[in-house]
Scaffold this motif. Structure first.
Motif, PDB file in Angstrom:
ATOM      1  N   ASP A 425       0.844  -1.206   0.000  1.00 17.38           N
ATOM      2  CA  ASP A 425       0.000   0.000   0.000  1.00 17.38           C
ATOM      3  C   ASP A 425       0.876   1.251   0.000  1.00 17.38           C
ATOM      4  OD1 ASP A 425      -2.310  -1.533   0.072  1.00 17.38           O
ATOM      5  OD2 ASP A 425      -2.592  -1.333   2.246  1.00 17.38           O
ATOM      6  N   ALA A 426       1.914   1.229   0.833  1.00 15.44           N
ATOM      7  CA  ALA A 426       2.820   2.379   0.924  1.00 15.44           C
ATOM      8  C   ALA A 426       3.554   2.604  -0.394  1.00 15.44           C
ATOM      9  CB  ALA A 426       3.812   2.163   2.062  1.00 15.44           C
ATOM     10  N   LEU A 427       3.946   1.524  -1.056  1.00  9.41           N
ATOM     11  CA  LEU A 427       4.636   1.648  -2.337  1.00  9.41           C
ATOM     12  C   LEU A 427       3.715   2.248  -3.396  1.00  9.41           C
ATOM     13  CD1 LEU A 427       7.087   1.167  -4.147  1.00  9.41           C
ATOM     14  CD2 LEU A 427       6.296  -1.190  -4.483  1.00  9.41           C
ATOM     15  N   GLU A 428       2.470   1.820  -3.417  1.00  5.15           N
ATOM     16  CA  GLU A 428       1.520   2.381  -4.380  1.00  5.15           C
ATOM     17  C   GLU A 428       1.295   3.870  -4.141  1.00  5.15           C
ATOM     18  OE1 GLU A 428      -1.535  -0.885  -6.032  1.00  5.15           O
ATOM     19  OE2 GLU A 428      -1.816  -0.446  -3.901  1.00  5.15           O
ATOM     20  N   ALA A 429       1.379   4.301  -2.884  1.00  6.14           N
ATOM     21  CA  ALA A 429       1.159   5.702  -2.545  1.00  6.14           C
ATOM     22  C   ALA A 429       2.408   6.559  -2.702  1.00  6.14           C
ATOM     23  CB  ALA A 429       0.639   5.813  -1.106  1.00  6.14           C
ATOM     24  N   ASP A 430       3.583   5.923  -2.753  1.00  8.89           N
ATOM     25  CA  ASP A 430       4.845   6.659  -2.772  1.00  8.89           C
ATOM     26  C   ASP A 430       5.849   5.916  -3.646  1.00  8.89           C
ATOM     27  OD1 ASP A 430       7.030   8.299  -2.171  1.00  8.89           O
ATOM     28  OD2 ASP A 430       7.490   7.233  -0.305  1.00  8.89           O
ATOM     29  N   TYR A 431       5.787   6.161  -4.942  1.00  8.35           N
ATOM     30  CA  TYR A 431       6.698   5.478  -5.862  1.00  8.35           C
ATOM     31  C   TYR A 431       7.417   6.428  -6.805  1.00  8.35           C
ATOM     32  CZ  TYR A 431       3.078   6.258  -9.365  1.00  8.35           C
ATOM     33  OH  TYR A 431       2.181   6.851 -10.197  1.00  8.35           O
ATOM     34  N   GLU A 432       7.006   7.722  -6.814  1.00  9.92           N
ATOM     35  CA  GLU A 432       7.568   8.647  -7.811  1.00  9.92           C
ATOM     36  C   GLU A 432       9.081   8.790  -7.689  1.00  9.92           C
ATOM     37  OE1 GLU A 432       4.959   9.306  -5.946  1.00  9.92           O
ATOM     38  OE2 GLU A 432       3.274   9.759  -7.301  1.00  9.92           O
ATOM     39  N   THR A 435      10.846   6.388  -9.941  1.00  7.05           N
ATOM     40  CA  THR A 435      10.725   6.555 -11.396  1.00  7.05           C
ATOM     41  C   THR A 435      11.544   7.730 -11.928  1.00  7.05           C
ATOM     42  OG1 THR A 435       8.705   7.882 -11.140  1.00  7.05           O
ATOM     43  CG2 THR A 435       8.428   5.508 -11.401  1.00  7.05           C
ATOM     44  N   GLU A 436      12.232   8.455 -11.044  1.00  6.45           N
ATOM     45  CA  GLU A 436      13.114   9.537 -11.499  1.00  6.45           C
ATOM     46  C   GLU A 436      14.141   8.973 -12.485  1.00  6.45           C
ATOM     47  OE1 GLU A 436      13.507  12.921 -10.782  1.00  6.45           O
ATOM     48  OE2 GLU A 436      11.497  12.823  -9.918  1.00  6.45           O
ATOM     49  N   GLY A 438      13.689   7.466 -15.098  1.00  8.34           N
ATOM     50  CA  GLY A 438      13.269   6.226 -15.742  1.00  8.34           C
ATOM     51  C   GLY A 438      13.912   4.980 -15.176  1.00  8.34           C
ATOM     52  N   VAL A 439      14.439   5.073 -13.937  1.00 10.45           N
ATOM     53  CA  VAL A 439      15.110   3.916 -13.342  1.00 10.45           C
ATOM     54  C   VAL A 439      14.117   2.777 -13.150  1.00 10.45           C
ATOM     55  CG1 VAL A 439      16.373   3.079 -11.330  1.00 10.45           C
ATOM     56  CG2 VAL A 439      16.874   5.351 -12.268  1.00 10.45           C
ATOM     57  N   PHE A 440      13.068   3.021 -12.402  1.00  6.31           N
ATOM     58  CA  PHE A 440      11.924   2.121 -12.350  1.00  6.31           C
ATOM     59  C   PHE A 440      10.835   2.734 -13.225  1.00  6.31           C
ATOM     60  CE2 PHE A 440      14.194   1.154  -8.495  1.00  6.31           C
ATOM     61  CZ  PHE A 440      13.901  -0.168  -8.176  1.00  6.31           C
ATOM     62  N   THR A 441       9.969   1.916 -13.785  1.00 11.63           N
ATOM     63  CA  THR A 441       8.834   2.437 -14.552  1.00 11.63           C
ATOM     64  C   THR A 441       7.546   2.188 -13.779  1.00 11.63           C
ATOM     65  OG1 THR A 441       8.450   0.358 -15.744  1.00 11.63           O
ATOM     66  CG2 THR A 441      10.036   1.920 -16.719  1.00 11.63           C
ATOM     67  N   LYS A 442       6.530   2.963 -14.108  1.00 12.22           N
ATOM     68  CA  LYS A 442       5.229   2.751 -13.472  1.00 12.22           C
ATOM     69  C   LYS A 442       4.708   1.353 -13.792  1.00 12.22           C
ATOM     70  CE  LYS A 442       1.435   4.197 -11.326  1.00 12.22           C
ATOM     71  NZ  LYS A 442       0.427   3.174 -11.611  1.00 12.22           N
ATOM     72  N   ASP A 443       4.963   0.875 -15.015  1.00 17.51           N
ATOM     73  CA  ASP A 443       4.560  -0.479 -15.382  1.00 17.51           C
ATOM     74  C   ASP A 443       5.239  -1.499 -14.483  1.00 17.51           C
ATOM     75  OD1 ASP A 443       3.566  -2.649 -17.365  1.00 17.51           O
ATOM     76  OD2 ASP A 443       5.742  -2.945 -17.343  1.00 17.51           O
ATOM     77  N   PHE A 444       6.533  -1.294 -14.210  1.00 23.82           N
ATOM     78  CA  PHE A 444       7.230  -2.233 -13.338  1.00 23.82           C
ATOM     79  C   PHE A 444       6.613  -2.232 -11.946  1.00 23.82           C
ATOM     80  CE2 PHE A 444      10.188  -3.326 -10.026  1.00 23.82           C
ATOM     81  CZ  PHE A 444      10.755  -4.495 -10.493  1.00 23.82           C
ATOM     82  N   ILE A 445       6.364  -1.053 -11.380  1.00 20.87           N
ATOM     83  CA  ILE A 445       5.800  -0.954 -10.033  1.00 20.87           C
ATOM     84  C   ILE A 445       4.447  -1.645  -9.974  1.00 20.87           C
ATOM     85  CG2 ILE A 445       4.982   0.615  -8.249  1.00 20.87           C
ATOM     86  CD1 ILE A 445       8.003   0.627  -8.558  1.00 20.87           C
ATOM     87  N   ASP A 446       3.590  -1.380 -10.954  1.00 20.23           N
ATOM     88  CA  ASP A 446       2.250  -1.995 -10.966  1.00 20.23           C
ATOM     89  C   ASP A 446       2.353  -3.510 -11.050  1.00 20.23           C
ATOM     90  OD1 ASP A 446       1.104   0.511 -10.842  1.00 20.23           O
ATOM     91  OD2 ASP A 446       0.696   0.637 -12.993  1.00 20.23           O
ATOM     92  N   ASN A 447       3.232  -3.995 -11.921  1.00 15.12           N
ATOM     93  CA  ASN A 447       3.408  -5.436 -12.085  1.00 15.12           C
ATOM     94  C   ASN A 447       3.973  -6.062 -10.815  1.00 15.12           C
ATOM     95  OD1 ASN A 447       3.758  -7.960 -13.796  1.00 15.12           O
ATOM     96  ND2 ASN A 447       5.886  -7.568 -13.255  1.00 15.12           N
ATOM     97  N   TYR A 448       4.926  -5.377 -10.191  1.00 17.96           N
ATOM     98  CA  TYR A 448       5.558  -5.879  -8.970  1.00 17.96           C
ATOM     99  C   TYR A 448       4.534  -5.961  -7.842  1.00 17.96           C
ATOM    100  CZ  TYR A 448       8.741  -6.153  -4.972  1.00 17.96           C
ATOM    101  OH  TYR A 448       9.380  -6.522  -3.824  1.00 17.96           O
ATOM    102  N   VAL A 449       3.730  -4.925  -7.679  1.00 15.57           N
ATOM    103  CA  VAL A 449       2.723  -4.918  -6.613  1.00 15.57           C
ATOM    104  C   VAL A 449       1.722  -6.049  -6.816  1.00 15.57           C
ATOM    105  CG1 VAL A 449       0.788  -3.621  -5.638  1.00 15.57           C
ATOM    106  CG2 VAL A 449       2.969  -2.468  -6.059  1.00 15.57           C
ATOM    107  N   GLU A 450       1.283  -6.231  -8.046  1.00 14.77           N
ATOM    108  CA  GLU A 450       0.336  -7.320  -8.343  1.00 14.77           C
ATOM    109  C   GLU A 450       0.963  -8.678  -8.049  1.00 14.77           C
ATOM    110  OE1 GLU A 450      -2.254  -9.117 -12.136  1.00 14.77           O
ATOM    111  OE2 GLU A 450      -0.907  -7.395 -12.410  1.00 14.77           O
ATOM    112  N   PHE A 451       2.219  -8.842  -8.435  1.00 18.80           N
ATOM    113  CA  PHE A 451       2.951 -10.091  -8.220  1.00 18.80           C
ATOM    114  C   PHE A 451       3.059 -10.395  -6.728  1.00 18.80           C
ATOM    115  CE2 PHE A 451       7.170 -12.196  -7.721  1.00 18.80           C
ATOM    116  CZ  PHE A 451       6.909 -13.366  -8.408  1.00 18.80           C
ATOM    117  N   LYS A 452       3.423  -9.391  -5.932  1.00 16.89           N
ATOM    118  CA  LYS A 452       3.611  -9.600  -4.503  1.00 16.89           C
ATOM    119  C   LYS A 452       2.281  -9.719  -3.750  1.00 16.89           C
ATOM    120  CE  LYS A 452       7.946 -10.118  -4.000  1.00 16.89           C
ATOM    121  NZ  LYS A 452       8.487 -11.340  -3.353  1.00 16.89           N
ATOM    122  N   ARG A 453       1.256  -9.038  -4.209  1.00 16.33           N
ATOM    123  CA  ARG A 453      -0.055  -9.188  -3.553  1.00 16.33           C
ATOM    124  C   ARG A 453      -0.585 -10.610  -3.700  1.00 16.33           C
ATOM    125  NH1 ARG A 453      -1.789  -4.777  -1.095  1.00 16.33           N
ATOM    126  NH2 ARG A 453      -1.577  -2.716  -2.063  1.00 16.33           N
TER     127      ARG A 453
END
Length: 474
Positions: A425-432, A435-436, A438-453
């Motif tokens: 939950d914290a990662l979804e609320a604080d990930y910007e 992504t500075e 382009g190190v991580f992408t929003k697609d990566f974060i979304d996929n990672y959160v879904e994978f771990k959930r």
């Protein structure tokens, strides 16, 4: 090592197989082996194909073709294979040659590039203290009508009266009594020394090894710091050699954070610093713990983003069995010099200007090191960019045993998330901050959160054996 030198190594060592390796989102290694006779310069250009759809969290079946691109700087001769084998770590690309933005090793490369482009320094150095247990017997099951686990160790405190040894030899390790005892209490000196010998042969510089606090064979081996990506590479080699050396001794090693109840778990304290060439940027004589303003801002970034960071540095449901007060677990989001009850500790014993560093004590070895180190660097750089002062933000310094504070005093200290779901939950609320550049992408974060959930859900919906103790007679 150049491609030419890799091919020379293959010839000089009579290598029969070349093993190409990459890591998935969880940090587990996967491999494909090619006959050495099939490996040439073009292999390093064209790569080795594999099915990305068979790797959890990578690709859909409709876009499964992926390519491993070997890194000639990341090779070591496998000490365990019967047929001489050279192992090579790889980056991941799409069939058209584009870098794959879900490749953890590729993310680590981008994090290092971002550090340099930000003009902060030339290199970030990392040194993980990855603890583990060595057991003699491990059994577990999770089924529809039964669920259990069992671990055993000749050192374990619960075996003081065991008869199956053919004469109990005593000298067991007491609960929380395992920190650096000598033999015969410490029975694992030789196995740790063998692990170290093989690690050195693989190119790691070993600093020390010792028995750790917990009963039942907890251990730690420290290897020399290096740059972010190289340290993550070294940690993969470290875990591979620890696992397989234990197996050769008829034992089993685990980096699981909390494999036994009622004693210390295994963490992965991560030391980190930034240099500009040969100049250490975290040192300033006379500052708190001789820290520079940059170092304080870096700490501010780590502690400010810690709830989100923990989704990447402590990414398992078992992580939060360790992150509870009372077992040296750093659950308190404060910093302090030489204080092991704080999430960020500043080592002060025998520290030189170049050795001046911060230590984030919360992580554990279920983390993918490429992702965890990259995320920590990005949080620290955000703290430097925004001049996040940890003192002004209320993160300390707190130079006292936090576990001995009153409940009212503890209540003023921010703590880590209480579960994997809370961390996500914290990662979804604080990930910007990730992504500075382009190190991580929003697609990566979304996929990672879904994978771990999905992992968290698989645990949450299952019946726990202790629930029978609590509720069966209701």
């Amino acid at each position: 090592m150049s491609v030419e030198n890799v091919l020379k190594t293959i010839q000089e060592n009579n290598i029969e197989w070349v093993d190409f390796r990459f890591v998935d989102l969880s940090g587990r290694a996967h491999h494909i082996s090619l006959p050495a006779s099939e490996v040439d310069e073009e292999t390093f250009v064209n790569g080795v194909a594999f099915d990305g759809s068979s790797i959890p969290g990578y690709r859909g079946i409709e876009e499964s073709d992926m390519v491993m691109l070997p890194d000639p700087e990341a090779v070591f001769i496998d000490p365990f294979t019967q047929h001489p084998t050279l192992n090579i770590l790889c980056d991941i690309a799409t069939p058209d040659g584009e870098k794959y933005d879900r490749d953890p090793r590729g993310i680590a490369k981008k994090a290092e590039e971002f550090l340099q482009s930000a003009g902060v320094g030339t290199a970030a150095f990392f040194a993980p203290e990855s603890e583990f247990f060595i057991f003699d017997d491990v059994r577990y099951e999770s089924g529809m009508n039964s669920s259990s686990f069992f671990v055993d160790s000749e050192e374990a405190a619960w075996n003081t009266n065991r008869k199956e040894e053919g004469g109990n030899l005593a000298f067991k390790v007491g609960v929380k009594g395992g920190y650096v005892p000598v033999a015969p209490v410490d029975t694992q000196q030789d196995i740790r020394s063998e692990m170290c010998r093989l690690l050195e042969e693989a190119g790691l510089r070993i600093e020390r090894h010792h028995h750790e606090v917990a009963t039942a064979g907890q251990a730690e081996i420290n290897f020399r710091f290096d740059t972010l990506k190289k340290t993550a590479d070294n940690l993969l080699v470290y875990k591979y050699i620890v696992h397989n050396t234990a197996r050769q001794y008829g034992k089993v090693a685990t980096f699981m954070p909390k494999p036994i109840f009622g004693d210390n778990g295994s963490g992965m304290h991560v030391h980190q610093s930034i240099f500009d060439g040969d100049t250490p940027l975290f040192y300033e004589k006379g500052g708190y713990a001789n820290l520079s303003e940059m170092a304080l801002h870096y700490i501010g970034g780590i502690l400010y983003h810690a709830p989100a960071l923990i989704a990447l540095t402590n990414p398992s449901t078992n992580s939060f069995k360790r992150l509870v007060p009372g077992y040296e677990a750093p659950v308190n989001l404060v910093f302090s010099k030489g204080n092991r009850s704080a999430a960020v500790r500043i080592p002060v014993a025998a520290v030189t200007p170049k050795g001046c560093r911060i230590e984030f004590r919360t992580p554990d070895s279920t983390a993918n090191p490429y992702l965890a180190f990259s995320a920590m660097l990005m949080a620290g750089l955000d703290g430097i960019k925004r001049k996040l002062n940890p003192v002004e933000l209320g993160y300390g310094p707190l130079d006292t045993n936090i576990y001995e504070l009153s409940d009212a005093e503890k209540g003023k200290i921010r703590s880590v998330p209480g579960s994997l779901d809370e961390a996500l939950d914290a990662l979804e609320a604080d990930y910007e901050f990730l992504t500075e550049g382009g190190v991580f992408t929003k697609d990566f974060i979304d996929n990672y959160v879904e994978f771990k959930r999905s992992e968290a859900k698989s645990v949450n919906i299952r019946v726990h054996p202790h629930e029978y103790s609590l509720y069966f007679d209701c």
